[in-house]
Enzyme design. Sequence first.
Site, PDB file in Angstrom:
ATOM      1  N   GLY A  56     100.921  13.805  43.171  1.00 54.68           N
ATOM      2  CA  GLY A  56     100.778  12.642  43.859  1.00 54.68           C
ATOM      3  C   GLY A  56     101.882  12.021  44.560  1.00 54.68           C
ATOM      4  N   ASP A 169      98.015   6.389  33.953  1.00 59.02           N
ATOM      5  CA  ASP A 169      97.321   7.517  34.238  1.00 59.02           C
ATOM      6  C   ASP A 169      97.329   8.766  33.075  1.00 59.02           C
ATOM      7  OD1 ASP A 169      96.041   9.466  36.102  1.00 59.02           O
ATOM      8  OD2 ASP A 169      97.921  10.445  36.839  1.00 59.02           O
TER       9      ASP A 169
END
Length: 770
Positions: A56, A169
Site C-alpha cells: 500500500g 493494520d
Amino acid sequence: PRATRSSPTDATAASAGSAPPPAPTGGQRKLSEEMQHLVGKTIGGHEILSVLGAGGMGAVFRARQISLDREVALKVLPERFAQNAEAMARFTREALSAAQLSHHNVVQVYDVGEDQGVHYISMEFVRGKSLADLIRKDGRLTIDDAAGYVLQAARGLKVAHDQGIIHRDIKPDNLLLSEHGVVKIADMGLAKSLKGFEPVDGDAPTELELKSLGADLTLANRGMGTPAYMPPEQARDAAHVDQRADQYSLGCTLYYLCAGKAPYSGTTAFELITKHMREPLTPLDVHVRNVPGPFKTIIERMLEKNPEDRYAGMAEVIRELERYLDVDSEKGPYTPREQHVAALEGALEEFYQVPSAGLRSLATMGLFGLCGLLFVYNLLIAKDFQLAGGFAGLAVLTPVFNFLIQGLRTKNHLFRRVRAVFFGMPLLRWLQLGLAAAGLVAVLYVLGWLFSWIAFAVVALGLAVGFEFAVLKPLRTQRAGPLDRFQKTLRELRLRGVGEEALQEFVCRFAGTNWEEFHEALFGYEAMIRARIRVAALDQSKPRKKFATWRDALARWLDDVELKRKEARERRALMRAEAQRLRAQGKSEQEAEMQAQAEAEKFMAAEQKKAEAAEKRRVKEMTAAEVHAHLEERRPFSRSGVNRLFTLARLVAGLVVTLLAALMLYGQGLTGNLPGPVRPYLNAYYAWGQGRTIYALAAGVLLLVTVFSSRMLGPALTTLGAALIVGNRAITELAGQPTFTPQIAWLAGCALAAGGVVLCVLGKIGKGRF
C-alpha cells in the site's frame, strides 16, 4: 480510496524458502515494474539487490547497507507519492516514529531518508516467513502454539503503545516468524502517532466505494487497515482509534491461527466491515474441538465490538495469555524445567570444551608472551633498538589484522560499528586522519622503527591469516552444533510463551561464571551487555567472568557517534519533507525553510521526550541493585580524567620550556644568578643549541596554546614534536641509529608540532572546538 491486496512482503522481508505469497494484483505488478529500475543502484548508502514485493505504501527491496555490510529491507515510496507533498511528509513522520521502537518483537527501523529524489525506510531483514505463510503451508496451529505466537506480538505492541504508536493494520501477513521462532511485527506504514503530529486523514470511503472493493484489500491511503481484521471503530473513524483497535485486530489474528480462517468472511470490503460491526462472533469451538474455557474467554473479550468491553490495554492481554500458558511473569523470574537446564548444561560443556577453544587461548598468550620477552631482550640486553621496535609492532599489528579479517568474515558488532564510523566520516575528518597517520609514520621514523614495522607488518598479516583459518574458523564450526541444538530449545520455550528477556536471564543464571561468550553467540553483543547488567544485580555474591571487555568502552563510544549521525540524518529528512509540503501550500522558500526547521525540531523534541519517559518507566521498574549495575555498565566513555592530567602536564612542560628558552635566547647573562648546579647544564645547552633556541621557545609557546584545546590528538602530536625539538640530542643517542641525527630529530619535531596545531585548527573549523 486507493486499495492494494494484502501481501506478506508489504514492508517486510521474508527470506527465500518461505511459502509463496498470494498472486500480486495488477496495481502491485505495475508498482514493481515502476521500481525495477532501482535494482543495482545505490540509494542512501544502500545497494539495492532485488525486489521483494509491493504494497500500500510502496515497494520493498532486499538491499545491502554498505556502511555496516548487512542485509536490510528497503521500503521505497512510489514516485507518484513523492510528488504528493502531504503523502511524503506523512511517510517521513510515520517512519521516524517507527524508528524509535526498539524491541525484539518489532521489525527494527534503521534509517529514514531521501536520496536522488527517492524516499526510503531502511528496516531489519527478517529471515523467515509470515504467520499467514505458515497457515497457508501447514494449516491451522494448535491453540497453545497460536497463543505463544500472539503473546510475542502482544509484547511488541505494548512497547509501541507505550510510545504512543498504534499499528492499525495487525494481521497474520504482518507478523513475521524468524528462523529462531521470534515473532516480529512488521509494516509500520499505517502507524498513527498519538502526539498530534499527523494531519487528520481524509474522509472515510463511501458505501458504494467499499462495495466495489475486494475483501482482501488494504485501504492504504485512508489508513483504515485490512477489512478482514479491522475493528468496527476503525471503519467508522480510522484517524482517532486507540490501542484497543490493535487488540481487536490481534484477536482476529489469534482466531485465524487457531481456526485457519478469519472470524468473518465476505466477498467485498463492505460486507466484511458490516459483519464486524453487527454480526455476532462465531464461537471458536465451532471450528476447533476442546477449546479451553480460559482461552475462549480471552479471545472473545479481545473481539468485543465495543472497545470499552475489551481489555484496558495490551498489558492485560499479555497477563492473561501468560497465565493461560503458565508462564506468568508476575510470579517472579522464569524457572526452567529440568530438561531445559540439562540442555543448557550440555550445550555449555560442548561449547567451551571444543579442541580449538584451548588452542585459541594458547596461541593468544603465546604471541604476546613471546613478543614481550623478545622486546625486553633486544631493548635491554642485545641493545638492538630497531629489532625491539619490530617485535613491539608485531604485538600491535597482529591483533589489528586479526580484528579486520575476523570482522570481514563474521561481521561482528564492533567491526560493523568501526566500519560505519569510517564510512560516515566527512572529508575534513579523513584529512585529519591522514595527518595523524603521517604523524605516526614520522614518529616511527624518528624512533628508527619504521622499516622494522613494515617488515613485521607482513609477518603480522601472515600470523593473523593463519590464526583465522587454523584456529578461529574451526572454532566457529565446532561450536555451531551445540549452538544450533540449544537454539531449538529456545525456540520451543518461545512457543510456550517465555519472553525473550526471560530466556536471556535463564542463560545468565544457569550458565555459571563463564557465561558471556556463550550468551553473545546466542543473542548478540548488545543483548549480552544488557544481560550483564541484570545478572550483576541479581547475583552479587558469585564472581562472574567478563568476556573481551576491551570492546565495551569503544563500542559505547562508536554507538554514540552513530546515534548522533542518525539523529542528524533524521532531522534533515524531516526538514526536507516539511519544507516541500509547505512550499506546496504556497509558502515562500525562506518561510518554508524556517517553518520546516521549527516543525522538525518540535517533532524531534517530542520523540526525545517519549524516549526519556520510556527510560524513566524502565528505571522505575528496576531494583536499586539493577540501577547501580546499569550506571556502572553505562558509564560514558569519558577522557576527562586523562585529558585533565595531560593538560596539566602540557601546562607545566610549556612553562618550563618557554622559560628556559627565553633565558637562553635573551638572558644568557642572567644564568650567572642561577644556582651553581643548574648553570653549567644551561650554558652547555645554549652552546649546543647554535641558534635553534628560538624553535625551542616556539615549541614551549605551542604547548601553552594547546592547553586551551579540548582535543587529544592535536595536542599529543604537538607535545611529541616539542620533545623532539628540545631533547633531540638525548633522543638520537637513545635511538642509537647512525642515520637518525639531531638535525633529523629537530626537523621531525617541527613537522609534528605543526601537524598538531593544524589538527586543532581543522577541528575548530569543522566542529567549533579548538
